[in-house]
Design a protein around this motif. Structure first.
Motif, PDB file in Angstrom:
ATOM      1  N   LYS A  70      48.305  68.479  25.992  1.00 56.94           N
ATOM      2  CA  LYS A  70      46.933  68.472  25.516  1.00 56.94           C
ATOM      3  C   LYS A  70      46.506  67.087  25.046  1.00 56.94           C
ATOM      4  O   LYS A  70      45.376  66.652  25.278  1.00 56.94           O
ATOM      5  CB  LYS A  70      46.784  69.486  24.378  1.00 56.94           C
ATOM      6  N   ASN A  71      47.429  66.367  24.393  1.00 54.93           N
ATOM      7  CA  ASN A  71      47.110  65.012  23.942  1.00 54.93           C
ATOM      8  C   ASN A  71      46.885  64.087  25.139  1.00 54.93           C
ATOM      9  O   ASN A  71      45.965  63.258  25.142  1.00 54.93           O
ATOM     10  CB  ASN A  71      48.240  64.504  23.053  1.00 54.93           C
ATOM     11  N   ALA A  72      47.741  64.249  26.155  1.00 50.97           N
ATOM     12  CA  ALA A  72      47.562  63.444  27.367  1.00 50.97           C
ATOM     13  C   ALA A  72      46.237  63.765  28.043  1.00 50.97           C
ATOM     14  O   ALA A  72      45.558  62.881  28.580  1.00 50.97           O
ATOM     15  CB  ALA A  72      48.722  63.678  28.328  1.00 50.97           C
ATOM     16  N   GLU A  73      45.844  65.035  28.017  1.00 50.82           N
ATOM     17  CA  GLU A  73      44.570  65.414  28.613  1.00 50.82           C
ATOM     18  C   GLU A  73      43.403  64.775  27.868  1.00 50.82           C
ATOM     19  O   GLU A  73      42.447  64.289  28.488  1.00 50.82           O
ATOM     20  CB  GLU A  73      44.446  66.936  28.593  1.00 50.82           C
ATOM     21  N   ARG A  74      43.474  64.745  26.550  1.00 50.30           N
ATOM     22  CA  ARG A  74      42.403  64.107  25.773  1.00 50.30           C
ATOM     23  C   ARG A  74      42.347  62.601  26.039  1.00 50.30           C
ATOM     24  O   ARG A  74      41.264  62.023  26.176  1.00 50.30           O
ATOM     25  CB  ARG A  74      42.619  64.376  24.280  1.00 50.30           C
ATOM     26  N   VAL A  75      43.538  61.961  26.114  1.00 47.34           N
ATOM     27  CA  VAL A  75      43.567  60.522  26.422  1.00 47.34           C
ATOM     28  C   VAL A  75      42.996  60.261  27.801  1.00 47.34           C
ATOM     29  O   VAL A  75      42.231  59.298  28.022  1.00 47.34           O
ATOM     30  CB  VAL A  75      45.009  59.985  26.301  1.00 47.34           C
ATOM     31  N   ARG A  76      43.354  61.123  28.757  1.00 46.10           N
ATOM     32  CA  ARG A  76      42.810  60.959  30.107  1.00 46.10           C
ATOM     33  C   ARG A  76      41.301  61.079  30.109  1.00 46.10           C
ATOM     34  O   ARG A  76      40.589  60.294  30.763  1.00 46.10           O
ATOM     35  CB  ARG A  76      43.418  62.014  31.027  1.00 46.10           C
ATOM     36  N   ASN A  77      40.766  62.062  29.375  1.00 46.67           N
ATOM     37  CA  ASN A  77      39.324  62.248  29.345  1.00 46.67           C
ATOM     38  C   ASN A  77      38.616  61.059  28.689  1.00 46.67           C
ATOM     39  O   ASN A  77      37.509  60.691  29.078  1.00 46.67           O
ATOM     40  CB  ASN A  77      38.981  63.536  28.610  1.00 46.67           C
ATOM     41  N   ARG A  78      39.284  60.445  27.675  1.00 46.52           N
ATOM     42  CA  ARG A  78      38.653  59.280  27.031  1.00 46.52           C
ATOM     43  C   ARG A  78      38.660  58.061  27.934  1.00 46.52           C
ATOM     44  O   ARG A  78      37.702  57.291  27.967  1.00 46.52           O
ATOM     45  CB  ARG A  78      39.376  58.974  25.715  1.00 46.52           C
ATOM     46  N   THR A  79      39.757  57.836  28.646  1.00 44.04           N
ATOM     47  CA  THR A  79      39.876  56.644  29.502  1.00 44.04           C
ATOM     48  C   THR A  79      39.183  56.819  30.843  1.00 44.04           C
ATOM     49  O   THR A  79      38.844  55.830  31.502  1.00 44.04           O
ATOM     50  CB  THR A  79      41.348  56.307  29.742  1.00 44.04           C
ATOM     51  N   TYR A  80      38.976  58.041  31.273  1.00 39.77           N
ATOM     52  CA  TYR A  80      38.366  58.244  32.584  1.00 39.77           C
ATOM     53  C   TYR A  80      36.937  57.719  32.622  1.00 39.77           C
ATOM     54  O   TYR A  80      36.448  57.273  33.663  1.00 39.77           O
ATOM     55  CB  TYR A  80      38.396  59.726  32.939  1.00 39.77           C
ATOM     56  N   ALA A  81      36.247  57.761  31.477  1.00 38.70           N
ATOM     57  CA  ALA A  81      34.876  57.256  31.440  1.00 38.70           C
ATOM     58  C   ALA A  81      34.814  55.771  31.770  1.00 38.70           C
ATOM     59  O   ALA A  81      33.829  55.287  32.338  1.00 38.70           O
ATOM     60  CB  ALA A  81      34.263  57.526  30.070  1.00 38.70           C
ATOM     61  N   ALA A  82      35.881  55.036  31.411  1.00 38.17           N
ATOM     62  CA  ALA A  82      35.884  53.592  31.690  1.00 38.17           C
ATOM     63  C   ALA A  82      36.258  53.284  33.131  1.00 38.17           C
ATOM     64  O   ALA A  82      35.764  52.309  33.715  1.00 38.17           O
ATOM     65  CB  ALA A  82      36.857  52.886  30.736  1.00 38.17           C
ATOM     66  N   VAL A  83      37.129  54.097  33.742  1.00 39.62           N
ATOM     67  CA  VAL A  83      37.583  53.814  35.107  1.00 39.62           C
ATOM     68  C   VAL A  83      36.809  54.595  36.148  1.00 39.62           C
ATOM     69  O   VAL A  83      37.017  54.394  37.350  1.00 39.62           O
ATOM     70  CB  VAL A  83      39.091  54.128  35.236  1.00 39.62           C
ATOM     71  N   GLU A  84      35.933  55.498  35.719  1.00 35.75           N
ATOM     72  CA  GLU A  84      35.200  56.306  36.695  1.00 35.75           C
ATOM     73  C   GLU A  84      34.355  55.458  37.634  1.00 35.75           C
ATOM     74  O   GLU A  84      34.340  55.708  38.852  1.00 35.75           O
ATOM     75  CB  GLU A  84      34.330  57.336  35.964  1.00 35.75           C
ATOM     76  N   PRO A  85      33.619  54.412  37.145  1.00 35.20           N
ATOM     77  CA  PRO A  85      32.852  53.583  38.106  1.00 35.20           C
ATOM     78  C   PRO A  85      33.747  52.900  39.135  1.00 35.20           C
ATOM     79  O   PRO A  85      33.382  52.822  40.316  1.00 35.20           O
ATOM     80  CB  PRO A  85      32.153  52.561  37.202  1.00 35.20           C
ATOM     81  N   ALA A  86      34.920  52.421  38.711  1.00 38.54           N
ATOM     82  CA  ALA A  86      35.817  51.769  39.668  1.00 38.54           C
ATOM     83  C   ALA A  86      36.345  52.767  40.689  1.00 38.54           C
ATOM     84  O   ALA A  86      36.466  52.448  41.886  1.00 38.54           O
ATOM     85  CB  ALA A  86      36.978  51.103  38.920  1.00 38.54           C
ATOM     86  N   ILE A  87      36.652  53.976  40.241  1.00 32.75           N
ATOM     87  CA  ILE A  87      37.141  54.999  41.166  1.00 32.75           C
ATOM     88  C   ILE A  87      36.051  55.377  42.166  1.00 32.75           C
ATOM     89  O   ILE A  87      36.301  55.512  43.378  1.00 32.75           O
ATOM     90  CB  ILE A  87      37.629  56.224  40.380  1.00 32.75           C
ATOM     91  N   ASP A  88      34.829  55.545  41.676  1.00 33.97           N
ATOM     92  CA  ASP A  88      33.717  55.875  42.584  1.00 33.97           C
ATOM     93  C   ASP A  88      33.480  54.742  43.579  1.00 33.97           C
ATOM     94  O   ASP A  88      33.215  54.989  44.769  1.00 33.97           O
ATOM     95  CB  ASP A  88      32.447  56.137  41.775  1.00 33.97           C
ATOM     96  N   SER A  89      33.569  53.490  43.094  1.00 38.31           N
ATOM     97  CA  SER A  89      33.391  52.351  43.997  1.00 38.31           C
ATOM     98  C   SER A  89      34.480  52.320  45.063  1.00 38.31           C
ATOM     99  O   SER A  89      34.219  52.038  46.232  1.00 38.31           O
ATOM    100  CB  SER A  89      33.390  51.049  43.193  1.00 38.31           C
ATOM    101  N   LEU A  90      35.719  52.626  44.656  1.00 39.49           N
ATOM    102  CA  LEU A  90      36.820  52.652  45.616  1.00 39.49           C
ATOM    103  C   LEU A  90      36.613  53.750  46.651  1.00 39.49           C
ATOM    104  O   LEU A  90      36.851  53.539  47.854  1.00 39.49           O
ATOM    105  CB  LEU A  90      38.133  52.851  44.871  1.00 39.49           C
ATOM    106  N   ARG A  91      36.156  54.908  46.213  1.00 38.61           N
ATOM    107  CA  ARG A  91      35.923  56.008  47.155  1.00 38.61           C
ATOM    108  C   ARG A  91      34.795  55.676  48.130  1.00 38.61           C
ATOM    109  O   ARG A  91      34.837  56.071  49.297  1.00 38.61           O
ATOM    110  CB  ARG A  91      35.603  57.276  46.384  1.00 38.61           C
ATOM    111  N   ASN A  92      33.780  54.938  47.655  1.00 36.76           N
ATOM    112  CA  ASN A  92      32.692  54.538  48.561  1.00 36.76           C
ATOM    113  C   ASN A  92      33.120  53.431  49.516  1.00 36.76           C
ATOM    114  O   ASN A  92      32.547  53.291  50.601  1.00 36.76           O
ATOM    115  CB  ASN A  92      31.486  54.073  47.745  1.00 36.76           C
ATOM    116  N   THR A  93      34.107  52.641  49.091  1.00 44.45           N
ATOM    117  CA  THR A  93      34.541  51.504  49.910  1.00 44.45           C
ATOM    118  C   THR A  93      35.581  51.913  50.943  1.00 44.45           C
ATOM    119  O   THR A  93      35.674  51.282  52.007  1.00 44.45           O
ATOM    120  CB  THR A  93      35.112  50.409  48.998  1.00 44.45           C
TER     121      THR A  93
END
Length: 287
Positions: A70-93
């Motif tokens: 559960k702690n890892a899930e919360r950390v993932r949810n907090r950090t995903y907001a910062a890497v989400e634009p990069a992930i979306d850019s990678l998927r578009n590229t």
């Protein structure tokens, strides 16, 4: 009888081994709480009758694992907001990466190994102009370069044809140490003008020697034309200085000579008069 006794001993040994292993497993398992029906509790206080009144519950291994997840899930949810634009850019590229890579590889192969004439152009704005903004292939400039019309392999072949090449006598020994005795030189077109080059070099050396008076080792042998020119210039300068220094005295001497010549002419005229007959005496008597 002996066979029965041996089998019995083996059976007893097997039963004891299984029992000992079971006992050891129970010791290990009981030392760690994997989450039982009743959680493990430690009594902190007892009442006057010896009944427990306060307990401290200890988390089991299952509870700890669940908490870590559960702690890892919360950390993932907090950090995903910062890497989400990069992930979306990678998927578009990603759909463009394969085509861009194949285009790059094919262009390199064309520039290196093409057999016929090719067109080579610079990239527009240094490669910043793309056919698809930010994702596509770079757009070449128009027109192409005039002086580059062949691939690297073709230019390399032309160079070997021009200056010649060195090849090994033994084509099987390509990775061994290089020895000049094992090499065969193929002459090129430039070898046909080596005699002219040697003649020009010799003539250049002779001219250089005549001009400087020094040999190839820069050793002084004799005065060269440069040095003779400098000496002649110095001599002419000294002669000019001497002439300039003599001119006042020469003018004065010429003036004195002219005066002396006038005086000599006067003296010669007077001498001629003296050499002539004496003049007649005048008669002072009155008639």
């Amino acid at each position: 009888m002996m066979n029965f006794l041996g089998k019995s001993l083996v059976m007893i040994h097997a039963i004891l081994s299984v029992g000992g292993m079971t006992w050891a497993i129970l010791l290990v398992v009981q030392g760690r709480d994997f989450g039982w029906a009743e959680p493990y509790k430690a009594v902190l206080k007892y009442d006057g009758q010896g009944n427990p009144t306060e307990f401290a519950r200890y988390a089991s291994e299952y509870d700890k694992s669940w908490a870590v997840v559960k702690n890892a899930e919360r950390v993932r949810n907090r950090t995903y907001a910062a890497v989400e634009p990069a992930i979306d850019s990678l998927r578009n590229t990603e759909p463009f990466l394969a085509n861009n890579h194949l285009h790059y590889v094919s262009e390199l192969r064309r520039l290196r190994e093409a057999s016929g004439p090719i067109k080579v152009a610079r990239l527009d704005k240094g490669g910043l102009t793309l056919d698809v903004p930010e994702l596509g292939k770079p757009v070449p400039e128009d027109p192409a370069l005039d002086k580059i019309t062949k691939s690297y392999r073709a230019y390399k072949a032309d160079l070997k044809k021009l200056i010649g090449d060195l090849t090994r006598k033994d084509p099987k020994n390509l990775n061994g140490p290089v020895d000049l005795k094992d090499l065969i030189r193929t002459e090129g077109e430039v070898d046909a003008v080596h005699d002219d080059i040697r003649r020009i070099v010799k003539a250049t050396k002779d001219i250089t020697f005549q001009m400087t008076g020094r040999n190839e080792a820069n050793e002084y042998i004799q005065p060269g034309l440069y040095e003779l020119g400098d000496l002649e210039f110095k001599a002419q300068s000294q002669l000019k200085d001497s002439i300039d220094e003599i001119k006042p005295h020469w003018s004065k001497a010429v003036e004195q000579s002219r005066l002396f010549r006038y005086r000599r002419n006067d003296l010669e005229a007077t001498l001629e008069k003296l050499k002539g007959p004496p003049p007649a005496k005048k008669n002072d008597k009155k008639i």
